[in-house]
Design a protein around this motif. Sequence first.
Motif, mmCIF file in Angstrom:
data_model
loop_
_atom_site.group_PDB
_atom_site.id
_atom_site.type_symbol
_atom_site.label_atom_id
_atom_site.label_comp_id
_atom_site.label_asym_id
_atom_site.label_seq_id
_atom_site.Cartn_x
_atom_site.Cartn_y
_atom_site.Cartn_z
ATOM 1 N N SER A 153 0.826 -1.200 0.000
ATOM 2 C CA SER A 153 0.000 0.000 0.000
ATOM 3 C C SER A 153 0.864 1.256 0.000
ATOM 4 O O SER A 153 1.925 1.297 0.641
ATOM 5 C CB SER A 153 -0.926 0.015 1.222
ATOM 6 O OG SER A 153 -1.828 -1.070 1.179
ATOM 7 N N VAL A 154 0.391 2.281 -0.719
ATOM 8 C CA VAL A 154 1.136 3.537 -0.868
ATOM 9 C C VAL A 154 0.192 4.714 -0.644
ATOM 10 O O VAL A 154 -0.926 4.735 -1.162
ATOM 11 C CB VAL A 154 1.766 3.658 -2.267
ATOM 12 C CG1 VAL A 154 2.637 4.912 -2.352
ATOM 13 C CG2 VAL A 154 2.562 2.417 -2.628
ATOM 14 N N TYR A 155 0.673 5.727 0.102
ATOM 15 C CA TYR A 155 -0.043 6.985 0.304
ATOM 16 C C TYR A 155 0.916 8.145 0.056
ATOM 17 O O TYR A 155 2.135 8.012 0.252
ATOM 18 C CB TYR A 155 -0.580 7.089 1.732
ATOM 19 C CG TYR A 155 -1.630 6.072 2.096
ATOM 20 C CD1 TYR A 155 -2.981 6.376 2.003
ATOM 21 C CD2 TYR A 155 -1.263 4.809 2.558
ATOM 22 C CE1 TYR A 155 -3.951 5.442 2.348
ATOM 23 C CE2 TYR A 155 -2.217 3.861 2.898
ATOM 24 C CZ TYR A 155 -3.561 4.188 2.796
ATOM 25 O OH TYR A 155 -4.511 3.254 3.130
ATOM 26 N N SER A 156 0.381 9.296 -0.316
ATOM 27 C CA SER A 156 1.188 10.502 -0.488
ATOM 28 C C SER A 156 0.559 11.656 0.282
ATOM 29 O O SER A 156 -0.651 11.691 0.515
ATOM 30 C CB SER A 156 1.315 10.868 -1.965
ATOM 31 O OG SER A 156 0.049 11.207 -2.517
ATOM 32 N N SER A 157 1.402 12.619 0.688
ATOM 33 C CA SER A 157 0.931 13.747 1.473
ATOM 34 C C SER A 157 1.892 14.915 1.325
ATOM 35 O O SER A 157 3.096 14.729 1.178
ATOM 36 C CB SER A 157 0.829 13.357 2.947
ATOM 37 O OG SER A 157 0.529 14.472 3.765
ATOM 38 N N LYS A 158 1.359 16.123 1.402
ATOM 39 C CA LYS A 158 2.193 17.325 1.404
ATOM 40 C C LYS A 158 2.530 17.770 2.826
ATOM 41 O O LYS A 158 3.474 18.538 3.022
ATOM 42 C CB LYS A 158 1.461 18.469 0.685
ATOM 43 C CG LYS A 158 1.126 18.195 -0.769
ATOM 44 C CD LYS A 158 2.360 18.097 -1.636
ATOM 45 C CE LYS A 158 1.974 17.957 -3.109
ATOM 46 N NZ LYS A 158 3.158 17.846 -3.994
ATOM 47 N N ASP A 159 1.747 17.316 3.805
ATOM 48 C CA ASP A 159 1.887 17.841 5.159
ATOM 49 C C ASP A 159 1.993 16.782 6.251
ATOM 50 O O ASP A 159 1.996 17.116 7.436
ATOM 51 C CB ASP A 159 0.723 18.776 5.471
ATOM 52 C CG ASP A 159 -0.637 18.088 5.344
ATOM 53 O OD1 ASP A 159 -0.674 16.853 5.154
ATOM 54 O OD2 ASP A 159 -1.664 18.785 5.432
ATOM 55 N N LYS A 189 -4.472 8.064 -1.152
ATOM 56 C CA LYS A 189 -4.101 6.688 -1.486
ATOM 57 C C LYS A 189 -3.676 6.615 -2.947
ATOM 58 O O LYS A 189 -4.391 7.077 -3.840
ATOM 59 C CB LYS A 189 -5.257 5.724 -1.227
ATOM 60 C CG LYS A 189 -4.854 4.257 -1.328
ATOM 61 C CD LYS A 189 -5.988 3.352 -0.874
ATOM 62 C CE LYS A 189 -5.611 1.888 -0.940
ATOM 63 N NZ LYS A 189 -4.492 1.548 -0.059
ATOM 64 N N GLU A 190 -2.489 6.028 -3.182
ATOM 65 C CA GLU A 190 -1.969 5.842 -4.532
ATOM 66 C C GLU A 190 -2.134 4.377 -4.947
ATOM 67 O O GLU A 190 -2.535 3.536 -4.147
ATOM 68 C CB GLU A 190 -0.490 6.244 -4.585
ATOM 69 C CG GLU A 190 -0.193 7.654 -4.095
ATOM 70 C CD GLU A 190 -0.636 8.738 -5.060
ATOM 71 O OE1 GLU A 190 -1.109 8.397 -6.173
ATOM 72 O OE2 GLU A 190 -0.519 9.931 -4.712
ATOM 73 N N LYS A 191 -1.785 4.095 -6.178
ATOM 74 C CA LYS A 191 -1.819 2.707 -6.633
ATOM 75 C C LYS A 191 -0.754 1.902 -5.897
ATOM 76 O O LYS A 191 0.309 2.433 -5.556
ATOM 77 C CB LYS A 191 -1.583 2.634 -8.139
ATOM 78 C CG LYS A 191 -2.712 3.212 -8.974
ATOM 79 C CD LYS A 191 -2.417 3.052 -10.462
ATOM 80 C CE LYS A 191 -3.563 3.602 -11.301
ATOM 81 N NZ LYS A 191 -3.279 3.472 -12.756
ATOM 82 N N PRO A 192 -0.980 0.617 -5.662
ATOM 83 C CA PRO A 192 0.036 -0.203 -4.985
ATOM 84 C C PRO A 192 1.289 -0.356 -5.829
ATOM 85 O O PRO A 192 1.270 -0.128 -7.045
ATOM 86 C CB PRO A 192 -0.673 -1.540 -4.781
ATOM 87 C CG PRO A 192 -1.743 -1.568 -5.817
ATOM 88 C CD PRO A 192 -2.186 -0.145 -5.993
ATOM 89 N N VAL A 193 2.369 -0.745 -5.181
ATOM 90 C CA VAL A 193 3.638 -0.940 -5.882
ATOM 91 C C VAL A 193 3.513 -2.036 -6.931
ATOM 92 O O VAL A 193 3.940 -1.878 -8.078
ATOM 93 C CB VAL A 193 4.758 -1.279 -4.871
ATOM 94 C CG1 VAL A 193 6.039 -1.699 -5.601
ATOM 95 C CG2 VAL A 193 5.020 -0.087 -3.961
#
Length: 328
Positions: free
Chosen positions: A46-52, A58-62
């Motif tokens: 599982s992958v997530y992205s954040s600026k803060d 939630k992003e696409k899995p690896v």
Amino acid sequence: MIIIVLIISNTVMSAQELSDDIIVHDPVMIKEADTYYLFCTGWGISVYSSKDRKNWKKEKPVFAAPPAWALETVSGFKGHIWAPDISFYDGKYYLYYSISAFAKNTSAIGLVVNKTLNPASPDYQWVDQGLVVQSVPYRDFWNAIDPNLAIDETGQPWLSFGSFWGGLKMVKLSDDRKSLAQPEEWCSIAKRQRTDFLDDKDPGDAALEAPFIFKKNDYYYLFASWDYCCRGAESTYKMVVGRSQKIQGPYLDKSGKSMAEGGGTILLQGNEVYPGVGHNSAYAFDGKDYLLFHAYDMKDDGKPKLKITEMTWDEEGWPMVSTEVLSE
């Protein structure tokens, strides 16, 4: 780590939805440009992205499909990948990951690399490097899961790992970080006493996993998790720490007891709201040190939630975290 897969149909986020209350197991984090990326246990990783570091997308899995070598290596593996570890080296992001059968040491650690973590970049492509280290039942009394890469003062890479069984291990890696160095060099960095030598379903006081090594000033700090995760209100997970001036150890707790002999100073343990807290990682960002971990939230049916808190240091150089992180 040993984990029970949670299937929660009402918590799936779209690729554009932001949330500050995300469900994760075994979080690790890294920053590229102005964005933080979180990797954790899940289908395909599982992958997530954040600026803060608060609002996460939630992003696409690896992995879109399970690695072929993993399907061949571990019987029963379906693609649920445990406890990744992220780092940057030689222009690429290195993501170690572990596969295993539940409560068995039929386990392996693999590696996948990418030039960027930004899914919008034309250079974005995860390229699997295959097997790094494997544990085989009745051959090895250790478990090849929960990897963490650490670099010593000479620039030499080491991989720590392990869960239950005979404790936490460390092995020297080759300079490219893709295989074991030759001749092989191993050491034990943490262990708890146990009496059951064949079955890891109920290891008693041998429950120990998830090493993470963080360098601060003159010491390497070894964080680990004691006791049981994944049991909701019955979870007893807690984080412990020891330190050493050498990456191979021995790692001693505040009382001077070696973690290889059952030592470990408790850094943070649960309460009635979050009974189990653990599988942490540690990082320095913008002059401050941070601790990441998951905590079982009894306000939400015991689901594992992401926690990030600042880590400070006492006068003797030991890490401290406020218990206020468990009152949120």
